[in-house]
Design a protein around this motif. Sequence first.
Motif, PDB file in Angstrom:
ATOM      1  N   GLY A 194       0.818  -1.211   0.000  1.00 51.60           N
ATOM      2  CA  GLY A 194       0.000   0.000   0.000  1.00 51.60           C
ATOM      3  C   GLY A 194       0.849   1.256   0.000  1.00 51.60           C
ATOM      4  O   GLY A 194       0.486   2.277  -0.583  1.00 51.60           O
ATOM      5  N   GLU A 195       2.022   1.170   0.650  1.00 53.85           N
ATOM      6  CA  GLU A 195       2.934   2.309   0.736  1.00 53.85           C
ATOM      7  C   GLU A 195       3.366   2.773  -0.659  1.00 53.85           C
ATOM      8  O   GLU A 195       3.632   3.947  -0.879  1.00 53.85           O
ATOM      9  CB  GLU A 195       4.181   1.861   1.501  1.00 53.85           C
ATOM     10  N   GLN A 196       3.421   1.798  -1.605  1.00 56.02           N
ATOM     11  CA  GLN A 196       3.802   2.115  -2.983  1.00 56.02           C
ATOM     12  C   GLN A 196       2.601   2.632  -3.762  1.00 56.02           C
ATOM     13  O   GLN A 196       2.713   2.958  -4.923  1.00 56.02           O
ATOM     14  CB  GLN A 196       4.309   0.856  -3.705  1.00 56.02           C
ATOM     15  N   ALA A 197       1.432   2.657  -3.097  1.00 59.07           N
ATOM     16  CA  ALA A 197       0.189   2.894  -3.836  1.00 59.07           C
ATOM     17  C   ALA A 197      -0.177   4.356  -3.936  1.00 59.07           C
ATOM     18  O   ALA A 197      -1.229   4.673  -4.452  1.00 59.07           O
ATOM     19  CB  ALA A 197      -0.967   2.128  -3.191  1.00 59.07           C
ATOM     20  N   GLY A 198       0.722   5.257  -3.485  1.00 56.94           N
ATOM     21  CA  GLY A 198       0.425   6.671  -3.641  1.00 56.94           C
ATOM     22  C   GLY A 198       0.057   6.947  -5.079  1.00 56.94           C
ATOM     23  O   GLY A 198      -0.749   7.814  -5.392  1.00 56.94           O
ATOM     24  N   SER A 199       0.646   6.179  -5.964  1.00 54.43           N
ATOM     25  CA  SER A 199       0.374   6.339  -7.384  1.00 54.43           C
ATOM     26  C   SER A 199      -0.626   5.322  -7.894  1.00 54.43           C
ATOM     27  O   SER A 199      -1.111   5.431  -8.989  1.00 54.43           O
ATOM     28  CB  SER A 199       1.681   6.183  -8.146  1.00 54.43           C
ATOM     29  N   ARG A 200      -0.860   4.272  -7.111  1.00 52.37           N
ATOM     30  CA  ARG A 200      -1.801   3.239  -7.555  1.00 52.37           C
ATOM     31  C   ARG A 200      -3.092   3.461  -6.774  1.00 52.37           C
ATOM     32  O   ARG A 200      -3.321   2.900  -5.717  1.00 52.37           O
ATOM     33  CB  ARG A 200      -1.217   1.852  -7.311  1.00 52.37           C
ATOM     34  N   VAL A 201      -3.918   4.279  -7.314  1.00 52.61           N
ATOM     35  CA  VAL A 201      -5.076   4.801  -6.608  1.00 52.61           C
ATOM     36  C   VAL A 201      -6.041   3.671  -6.237  1.00 52.61           C
ATOM     37  O   VAL A 201      -6.275   2.764  -7.003  1.00 52.61           O
ATOM     38  CB  VAL A 201      -5.797   5.827  -7.520  1.00 52.61           C
ATOM     39  N   ASP A 202      -6.579   3.775  -4.991  1.00 60.36           N
ATOM     40  CA  ASP A 202      -7.648   2.869  -4.548  1.00 60.36           C
ATOM     41  C   ASP A 202      -7.238   1.402  -4.467  1.00 60.36           C
ATOM     42  O   ASP A 202      -8.069   0.515  -4.608  1.00 60.36           O
ATOM     43  CB  ASP A 202      -8.881   2.967  -5.463  1.00 60.36           C
ATOM     44  N   MET A 203      -5.984   1.129  -4.269  1.00 62.17           N
ATOM     45  CA  MET A 203      -5.564  -0.269  -4.149  1.00 62.17           C
ATOM     46  C   MET A 203      -6.202  -0.904  -2.916  1.00 62.17           C
ATOM     47  O   MET A 203      -6.313  -0.278  -1.862  1.00 62.17           O
ATOM     48  CB  MET A 203      -4.038  -0.292  -4.025  1.00 62.17           C
ATOM     49  N   GLN A 204      -6.650  -2.145  -3.061  1.00 63.75           N
ATOM     50  CA  GLN A 204      -7.246  -2.876  -1.946  1.00 63.75           C
ATOM     51  C   GLN A 204      -6.595  -4.250  -1.830  1.00 63.75           C
ATOM     52  O   GLN A 204      -5.965  -4.713  -2.780  1.00 63.75           O
ATOM     53  CB  GLN A 204      -8.745  -3.047  -2.179  1.00 63.75           C
ATOM     54  N   ALA A 205      -6.796  -4.897  -0.665  1.00 61.67           N
ATOM     55  CA  ALA A 205      -6.179  -6.216  -0.468  1.00 61.67           C
ATOM     56  C   ALA A 205      -6.707  -7.212  -1.495  1.00 61.67           C
ATOM     57  O   ALA A 205      -5.970  -8.010  -2.054  1.00 61.67           O
ATOM     58  CB  ALA A 205      -6.450  -6.710   0.950  1.00 61.67           C
ATOM     59  N   ILE A 206      -8.006  -7.165  -1.731  1.00 63.59           N
ATOM     60  CA  ILE A 206      -8.619  -8.038  -2.738  1.00 63.59           C
ATOM     61  C   ILE A 206      -9.448  -7.128  -3.640  1.00 63.59           C
ATOM     62  O   ILE A 206     -10.324  -6.407  -3.150  1.00 63.59           O
ATOM     63  CB  ILE A 206      -9.511  -9.116  -2.086  1.00 63.59           C
ATOM     64  N   GLU A 207      -9.149  -7.149  -4.914  1.00 65.15           N
ATOM     65  CA  GLU A 207      -9.828  -6.206  -5.808  1.00 65.15           C
ATOM     66  C   GLU A 207     -10.051  -6.844  -7.173  1.00 65.15           C
ATOM     67  O   GLU A 207      -9.512  -7.906  -7.474  1.00 65.15           O
ATOM     68  CB  GLU A 207      -8.992  -4.924  -5.936  1.00 65.15           C
ATOM     69  N   ASP A 208     -10.858  -6.160  -7.971  1.00 70.22           N
ATOM     70  CA  ASP A 208     -11.069  -6.598  -9.349  1.00 70.22           C
ATOM     71  C   ASP A 208      -9.968  -6.010 -10.215  1.00 70.22           C
ATOM     72  O   ASP A 208      -9.732  -4.803 -10.184  1.00 70.22           O
ATOM     73  CB  ASP A 208     -12.435  -6.113  -9.860  1.00 70.22           C
ATOM     74  N   ASP A 209      -9.298  -6.861 -10.967  1.00 69.32           N
ATOM     75  CA  ASP A 209      -8.269  -6.365 -11.869  1.00 69.32           C
ATOM     76  C   ASP A 209      -8.906  -6.082 -13.226  1.00 69.32           C
ATOM     77  O   ASP A 209      -9.313  -7.012 -13.941  1.00 69.32           O
ATOM     78  CB  ASP A 209      -7.154  -7.405 -12.015  1.00 69.32           C
ATOM     79  N   LYS A 210      -8.984  -4.801 -13.540  1.00 69.40           N
ATOM     80  CA  LYS A 210      -9.690  -4.420 -14.772  1.00 69.40           C
ATOM     81  C   LYS A 210      -8.875  -4.787 -16.019  1.00 69.40           C
ATOM     82  O   LYS A 210      -9.432  -5.033 -17.083  1.00 69.40           O
ATOM     83  CB  LYS A 210      -9.982  -2.914 -14.755  1.00 69.40           C
ATOM     84  N   THR A 211      -7.546  -4.855 -15.878  1.00 64.03           N
ATOM     85  CA  THR A 211      -6.716  -5.194 -17.039  1.00 64.03           C
ATOM     86  C   THR A 211      -6.949  -6.628 -17.490  1.00 64.03           C
ATOM     87  O   THR A 211      -7.077  -6.913 -18.674  1.00 64.03           O
ATOM     88  CB  THR A 211      -5.227  -5.001 -16.713  1.00 64.03           C
ATOM     89  N   PHE A 212      -6.998  -7.529 -16.514  1.00 66.31           N
ATOM     90  CA  PHE A 212      -7.074  -8.941 -16.859  1.00 66.31           C
ATOM     91  C   PHE A 212      -8.453  -9.551 -16.615  1.00 66.31           C
ATOM     92  O   PHE A 212      -8.686 -10.715 -16.937  1.00 66.31           O
ATOM     93  CB  PHE A 212      -5.990  -9.724 -16.110  1.00 66.31           C
TER      94      PHE A 212
ATOM     95  N   ILE B 149      -9.898 -10.422 -13.799  1.00 69.08           N
ATOM     96  CA  ILE B 149      -9.932 -11.463 -12.760  1.00 69.08           C
ATOM     97  C   ILE B 149      -9.725 -10.793 -11.404  1.00 69.08           C
ATOM     98  O   ILE B 149      -9.501  -9.587 -11.332  1.00 69.08           O
ATOM     99  CB  ILE B 149      -8.838 -12.548 -13.000  1.00 69.08           C
ATOM    100  N   LYS B 150      -9.811 -11.574 -10.311  1.00 72.37           N
ATOM    101  CA  LYS B 150      -9.542 -11.031  -8.974  1.00 72.37           C
ATOM    102  C   LYS B 150      -8.039 -10.842  -8.789  1.00 72.37           C
ATOM    103  O   LYS B 150      -7.231 -11.586  -9.354  1.00 72.37           O
ATOM    104  CB  LYS B 150     -10.040 -11.999  -7.891  1.00 72.37           C
ATOM    105  N   LYS B 151      -7.716  -9.860  -7.964  1.00 74.02           N
ATOM    106  CA  LYS B 151      -6.295  -9.601  -7.679  1.00 74.02           C
ATOM    107  C   LYS B 151      -6.118  -9.523  -6.168  1.00 74.02           C
ATOM    108  O   LYS B 151      -6.842  -8.769  -5.500  1.00 74.02           O
ATOM    109  CB  LYS B 151      -5.911  -8.288  -8.329  1.00 74.02           C
ATOM    110  N   PHE B 152      -5.206 -10.304  -5.633  1.00 80.59           N
ATOM    111  CA  PHE B 152      -4.891 -10.289  -4.205  1.00 80.59           C
ATOM    112  C   PHE B 152      -3.573  -9.537  -4.004  1.00 80.59           C
ATOM    113  O   PHE B 152      -2.581  -9.838  -4.664  1.00 80.59           O
ATOM    114  CB  PHE B 152      -4.736 -11.718  -3.667  1.00 80.59           C
ATOM    115  N   ASN B 153      -3.580  -8.582  -3.076  1.00 81.13           N
ATOM    116  CA  ASN B 153      -2.365  -7.839  -2.714  1.00 81.13           C
ATOM    117  C   ASN B 153      -2.082  -8.071  -1.223  1.00 81.13           C
ATOM    118  O   ASN B 153      -2.306  -7.202  -0.387  1.00 81.13           O
ATOM    119  CB  ASN B 153      -2.564  -6.336  -2.983  1.00 81.13           C
TER     120      ASN B 153
END
Length: 228
Positions: A132-150, A152-156
């Motif tokens: 999350g600390e790197q997410a200043g540029s990756r807006v709205d990052m969540q632990a489990i989210e929808d990956d719009k590029t692929f 599918i679900k994305k786990f962080n």
Amino acid sequence: MDKLEQTVVWLKQAAKEYKNEVVFASSFGAEDVVLLDILEKNNIAMRVISLDTGRLPQETYDVMDKWRKKPRLNIDIYLPDANDVEAMIKQDGVNLFYDSIEKRKKCCEIRKILPLKRALSGAKAWVTGLRGEQAGSRVDMQAIEDDKTFGIKKFNPLIMWKEQDVWDYIKKHDVPYNALHNQFYPSIGCAPCTRAISVGEDPRAGRWWWEQEDAVAECGLHASPIKK
Ligand code: SF4
């Protein structure tokens, strides 16, 4: 529950819900080797893939090889399509990425994005080492989210970890890591597109450093742009 325990919970959740349809995409950076160690130590069965773009630093191949020899991990390496690479080099040369942002993106598409799409085909979820600390540029990052590029679900699962947490874990558990991290390379990509950073520079300043200071550099693997 501490950060490590929470990470284990998310990884187990991903493995349980998606079984062989979840993929951990590892580039063997500091965060990724922490996740590999956690998967191994906790016996969490998960398919691991990595992209060999053909332009990686030797230090990345060295650490990749160490992890590939771990018997409890199942790591598949994906390479770009040889015909695509040949056609690209024939048209634009081997160092096309220095010519323009468009050509750099073309190289990333052929050497990284298309192999990743192949690696993720059939997968319903993937796991990343983003914090999350790197997410200043990756807006709205969540632990489990929808990956719009692929699509599918994305786990962080490292979303709550700080950089110091990562290095404390690596030292405490004697985790093999990329030797370039000892030479001021906080973020490691392909050899011709990565340089060491100086004190006070943004951790990602060493990636595609020749592009304009105010340019928005996209790694292409994650939906949101990365501001340099
Ligand atoms: S990081 Fe550089 S060498 Fe690697 S795929 Fe992208 S443009 Fe090509």
